[in-house]
Design an enzyme around this catalytic site. Structure first.
Site, PDB file in Angstrom:
ATOM      1  N   GLY A   1      -1.257   3.410  -1.025  1.00 60.56           N
ATOM      2  CA  GLY A   1      -0.734   2.087  -1.380  1.00 60.56           C
ATOM      3  C   GLY A   1      -0.845   1.807  -2.868  1.00 60.56           C
ATOM      4  O   GLY A   1      -0.933   0.658  -3.291  1.00 60.56           O
TER       5      GLY A   1
ATOM      6  N   GLY B   1       1.477  -0.668  -4.580  1.00 63.07           N
ATOM      7  CA  GLY B   1       1.385  -2.085  -4.215  1.00 63.07           C
ATOM      8  C   GLY B   1       0.549  -2.868  -5.217  1.00 63.07           C
ATOM      9  O   GLY B   1       0.013  -2.324  -6.188  1.00 63.07           O
TER      10      GLY B   1
ATOM     11  N   ASP C   1      -2.497  -4.385  -4.967  1.00 64.26           N
ATOM     12  CA  ASP C   1      -3.917  -4.032  -5.102  1.00 64.26           C
ATOM     13  C   ASP C   1      -4.081  -2.609  -5.628  1.00 64.26           C
ATOM     14  O   ASP C   1      -5.007  -2.335  -6.392  1.00 64.26           O
ATOM     15  CB  ASP C   1      -4.624  -4.122  -3.737  1.00 64.26           C
ATOM     16  CG  ASP C   1      -4.763  -5.545  -3.259  1.00 64.26           C
ATOM     17  OD1 ASP C   1      -4.212  -6.450  -3.899  1.00 64.26           O
ATOM     18  OD2 ASP C   1      -5.434  -5.758  -2.225  1.00 64.26           O
TER      19      ASP C   1
ATOM     20  N   SER D   1      -8.337  -7.535   6.763  1.00 63.39           N
ATOM     21  CA  SER D   1      -7.686  -8.776   6.321  1.00 63.39           C
ATOM     22  C   SER D   1      -8.194  -9.996   7.086  1.00 63.39           C
ATOM     23  O   SER D   1      -8.517  -9.914   8.285  1.00 63.39           O
ATOM     24  CB  SER D   1      -6.179  -8.623   6.558  1.00 63.39           C
ATOM     25  OG  SER D   1      -5.543  -9.874   6.519  1.00 63.39           O
TER      26      SER D   1
ATOM     27  N   GLU E   1      -6.389 -12.118   8.187  1.00 59.01           N
ATOM     28  CA  GLU E   1      -5.423 -12.369   9.267  1.00 59.01           C
ATOM     29  C   GLU E   1      -5.997 -11.922  10.617  1.00 59.01           C
ATOM     30  O   GLU E   1      -5.482 -12.311  11.664  1.00 59.01           O
ATOM     31  CB  GLU E   1      -4.102 -11.646   8.998  1.00 59.01           C
ATOM     32  CG  GLU E   1      -3.294 -12.240   7.838  1.00 59.01           C
ATOM     33  CD  GLU E   1      -2.565 -13.538   8.198  1.00 59.01           C
ATOM     34  OE1 GLU E   1      -2.241 -13.729   9.378  1.00 59.01           O
ATOM     35  OE2 GLU E   1      -2.350 -14.361   7.296  1.00 59.01           O
TER      36      GLU E   1
ATOM     37  N   TYR F   1       0.845  -7.785  12.594  1.00 62.87           N
ATOM     38  CA  TYR F   1       0.068  -7.326  11.432  1.00 62.87           C
ATOM     39  C   TYR F   1      -1.432  -7.513  11.691  1.00 62.87           C
ATOM     40  O   TYR F   1      -2.228  -6.587  11.507  1.00 62.87           O
ATOM     41  CB  TYR F   1       0.499  -8.109  10.186  1.00 62.87           C
ATOM     42  CG  TYR F   1      -0.399  -7.908   8.979  1.00 62.87           C
ATOM     43  CD1 TYR F   1      -0.321  -6.755   8.200  1.00 62.87           C
ATOM     44  CD2 TYR F   1      -1.337  -8.884   8.613  1.00 62.87           C
ATOM     45  CE1 TYR F   1      -1.149  -6.585   7.087  1.00 62.87           C
ATOM     46  CE2 TYR F   1      -2.162  -8.714   7.513  1.00 62.87           C
ATOM     47  CZ  TYR F   1      -2.061  -7.569   6.753  1.00 62.87           C
ATOM     48  OH  TYR F   1      -2.878  -7.397   5.661  1.00 62.87           O
TER      49      TYR F   1
ATOM     50  N   LYS G   1      -4.330  -4.670  12.014  1.00 66.46           N
ATOM     51  CA  LYS G   1      -5.511  -4.675  11.127  1.00 66.46           C
ATOM     52  C   LYS G   1      -6.806  -4.672  11.941  1.00 66.46           C
ATOM     53  O   LYS G   1      -7.796  -4.078  11.517  1.00 66.46           O
ATOM     54  CB  LYS G   1      -5.474  -5.889  10.194  1.00 66.46           C
ATOM     55  CG  LYS G   1      -4.526  -5.726   9.007  1.00 66.46           C
ATOM     56  CD  LYS G   1      -5.046  -4.704   7.990  1.00 66.46           C
ATOM     57  CE  LYS G   1      -4.086  -4.534   6.824  1.00 66.46           C
ATOM     58  NZ  LYS G   1      -4.447  -3.410   5.948  1.00 66.46           N
TER      59      LYS G   1
HETATM   60  P1  NAP Z   1       1.430  -4.350  -0.895  1.00 69.45           P
HETATM   61  O1  NAP Z   1       1.642  -4.812  -2.291  1.00 69.45           O
HETATM   62  O2  NAP Z   1       2.408  -4.770   0.147  1.00 69.45           O
HETATM   63  O3  NAP Z   1       1.332  -2.763  -0.893  1.00 69.45           O
HETATM   64  C1  NAP Z   1       1.409  -2.018   0.294  1.00 69.45           C
HETATM   65  C2  NAP Z   1       1.412  -0.562  -0.070  1.00 69.45           C
HETATM   66  O4  NAP Z   1       1.481   0.220   1.135  1.00 69.45           O
HETATM   67  C3  NAP Z   1       2.591  -0.118  -0.945  1.00 69.45           C
HETATM   68  O5  NAP Z   1       2.119   0.693  -1.979  1.00 69.45           O
HETATM   69  C4  NAP Z   1       3.447   0.698   0.018  1.00 69.45           C
HETATM   70  O6  NAP Z   1       4.145   1.751  -0.609  1.00 69.45           O
HETATM   71  C5  NAP Z   1       2.360   1.303   0.893  1.00 69.45           C
HETATM   72  N1  NAP Z   1       2.900   1.851   2.139  1.00 69.45           N
HETATM   73  C6  NAP Z   1       3.751   1.260   3.005  1.00 69.45           C
HETATM   74  N2  NAP Z   1       4.065   2.115   3.998  1.00 69.45           N
HETATM   75  C7  NAP Z   1       3.386   3.263   3.759  1.00 69.45           C
HETATM   76  C8  NAP Z   1       3.294   4.506   4.416  1.00 69.45           C
HETATM   77  N3  NAP Z   1       4.002   4.776   5.517  1.00 69.45           N
HETATM   78  N4  NAP Z   1       2.502   5.459   3.884  1.00 69.45           N
HETATM   79  C9  NAP Z   1       1.812   5.220   2.751  1.00 69.45           C
HETATM   80  N5  NAP Z   1       1.845   4.068   2.068  1.00 69.45           N
HETATM   81  C10 NAP Z   1       2.629   3.090   2.573  1.00 69.45           C
HETATM   82  O7  NAP Z   1      -0.021  -4.822  -0.365  1.00 69.45           O
HETATM   83  P2  NAP Z   1      -1.278  -5.341  -1.218  1.00 69.45           P
HETATM   84  O8  NAP Z   1      -1.175  -6.806  -1.363  1.00 69.45           O
HETATM   85  O9  NAP Z   1      -1.478  -4.476  -2.414  1.00 69.45           O
HETATM   86  O10 NAP Z   1      -2.446  -5.098  -0.172  1.00 69.45           O
HETATM   87  C11 NAP Z   1      -3.164  -3.848  -0.131  1.00 69.45           C
HETATM   88  C12 NAP Z   1      -3.814  -3.707   1.235  1.00 69.45           C
HETATM   89  O11 NAP Z   1      -4.717  -4.797   1.453  1.00 69.45           O
HETATM   90  C13 NAP Z   1      -2.852  -3.731   2.407  1.00 69.45           C
HETATM   91  O12 NAP Z   1      -3.361  -2.876   3.411  1.00 69.45           O
HETATM   92  C14 NAP Z   1      -2.892  -5.170   2.881  1.00 69.45           C
HETATM   93  O13 NAP Z   1      -2.528  -5.277   4.227  1.00 69.45           O
HETATM   94  C15 NAP Z   1      -4.358  -5.482   2.639  1.00 69.45           C
HETATM   95  N6  NAP Z   1      -4.673  -6.885   2.398  1.00 69.45           N
HETATM   96  C16 NAP Z   1      -4.021  -7.570   1.435  1.00 69.45           C
HETATM   97  C17 NAP Z   1      -4.332  -8.902   1.190  1.00 69.45           C
HETATM   98  C18 NAP Z   1      -3.648  -9.685   0.096  1.00 69.45           C
HETATM   99  O14 NAP Z   1      -3.796 -10.919   0.084  1.00 69.45           O
HETATM  100  N7  NAP Z   1      -2.971  -9.049  -0.837  1.00 69.45           N
HETATM  101  C19 NAP Z   1      -5.344  -9.523   1.937  1.00 69.45           C
HETATM  102  C20 NAP Z   1      -6.023  -8.769   2.902  1.00 69.45           C
HETATM  103  C21 NAP Z   1      -5.691  -7.452   3.130  1.00 69.45           C
HETATM  104  P3  NAP Z   1       5.685   1.607  -1.124  1.00 69.45           P
HETATM  105  O15 NAP Z   1       5.831   0.224  -1.633  1.00 69.45           O
HETATM  106  O16 NAP Z   1       5.776   2.617  -2.205  1.00 69.45           O
HETATM  107  O17 NAP Z   1       6.508   1.849   0.059  1.00 69.45           O
END
Ligand code: NAP
Length: 337
Positions: A8, A11, A13, A127, A129, A151, A155
């Protein structure tokens, strides 16, 4: 140099974490999926030191071979289908990547080396969530889960299987239960960035309205830059544990909208905002507010950026980006402060 591997990495983070770990002296490897991932070019420009490897959370052999190649000390599993609304329309994909993807990563670690003799340390991005229809407020590491979306369900599986592999196989595996965290790198599909980007575009005359679901939803919003530090801190402990990471404060989406418009000098925001129930979730989560006392006491972690500062930072970034794209000189605008 210690070696870190991030799924990821394209993304929000992933980018913050890669920068943070690079600053800590790590060799940082990031996994990218797809044969021509459009986000790679920007990442390579911004972080020339980052080493990109190809793999997919849907494909166990690819995870095994990247781990064999990278030989990381720490694995941060941030890859996921992370947008709750998409999880309602693509639930099977979400279960496969956000849920089963964690199992595949853990299996790959077990196969390549993750025992006490050769411990790869593992971080799982859990998360808030997972709390969904909350059983208590505020939520802690002990609060039972009651997810309200595909989702959230995926999680919960990712979280539980991380705990299970820690208990069954002695893996150094931690789960960070992170509440919402945002920043200029947040995807445009997420509500905070949708609002800050719209406020900027409306100020620049590039957009005329912002279409929203309910404005009454409350969230505990922090800054992504603060939260990725907590991920790293968890993996530096003597023993693996799970931690809630949150600000302990909550705001409504209405307050977010008010602040974002105020940041571009628009006090009367209501004429610009139209409600459309299509943006409401089939099942909404309750008041999510986290208690990060354990992280404060054990990790010494505290959030540094407060909500007003966060919104101002995001709006300033969107103004600069959108003005540059449209060839507008920001000095010609009447902006507050
Ligand atoms: P994000 O911006 O949506 O990034 C998600 C990442 O997952 C992207 O790099 C995407 O790659 C990658 N991905 C999607 N499908 C994939 C696959 N099949 N194989 C490998 N990589 C894949 O999310 P974020 O906000 O950075 O969050 C990071 C993590 O923390 C996630 O797991 C999210 O659920 C969790 N989280 C986030 C929050 C928040 O508030 N931000 C809170 C709690 C938990 P591509 O874009 O290159 O496809």
């Amino acid at each position: 140099m210690p070696r870190a591997f991030i799924t990821g990495v394209t993304g929000q983070d992933g980018q913050h974490l890669a920068e943070f770990l690079h600053g800590q002296g790590y060799d940082v490897f990031g996994m990218v999926k797809g044969q021509n991932n459009p986000r790679v070019a920007a990442l390579t420009d911004e972080m020339p030191w980052l080493e990109l490897v190809s793999g997919d959370l849907a494909d166990l052999p690819s995870l095994v071979s990247v781990l064999e190649m990278v030989q990381p000390d720490e694995v941060y599993n941030l890859g996921a289908i992370s947008f709750v609304a998409l999880s309602f329309t693509q639930p099977e994909l979400t279960a496969n990547i956000t849920g089963l993807g964690v199992l595949r990563m853990l299996e790959a670690i077990r196969m390549v080396g993750g025992t006490h003799d050769n411990p790869i340390r593992f971080y799982q991005a859990s998360s808030s969530e997972m709390f969904g229809k909350v059983r208590e407020t505020p939520q802690t590491e002990m609060t039972p889960f009651h997810p309200r979306s595909p989702y959230g369900c995926a999680k919960v599986f990712g979280h539980d299987i991380t705990v299970n592999y820690r208990e069954s196989y002695g893996l150094f595996a931690c789960s960070g239960i992170l509440f919402n965290h945002e920043g200029p790198r947040r995807g445009l599909e997420f509500v905070t960035r949708k609002v800050t980007n719209a406020a900027a575009r409306i100020k620049l005359g590039l957009q005329h309205e912002l279409v929203m679901g309910t404005l009454d939803t409350k969230r505990d919003w922090g800054f992504a830059g603060d939260y990725v530090k907590a991920m790293w801190m968890m993996l530096q402990q003597d023993s693996p544990e799970d931690f809630v990471i949150a600000t302990g404060e909550t705001q409504t989406v209405r307050e977010l909208v008010e602040r974002a418009f105020a940041a571009v000098g628009i006090d009367d925001w209501e004429p610009y905002v139209r409600k459309d129930p299509k943006f409401d979730r089939p099942a909404e989560v309750d008041l999510l507010i986290g208690d990060a006392s354990k992280a404060k006491e054990q990790l010494g972690w505290e959030p540094e950026v407060a909500f007003p500062e966060l919104v101002t930072m995001m709006v300033a970034n969107d103004l600069a980006l959108e003005a540059a794209k449209a060839g507008i000189d920001l000095d010609t605008l009447d902006l507050p402060g």
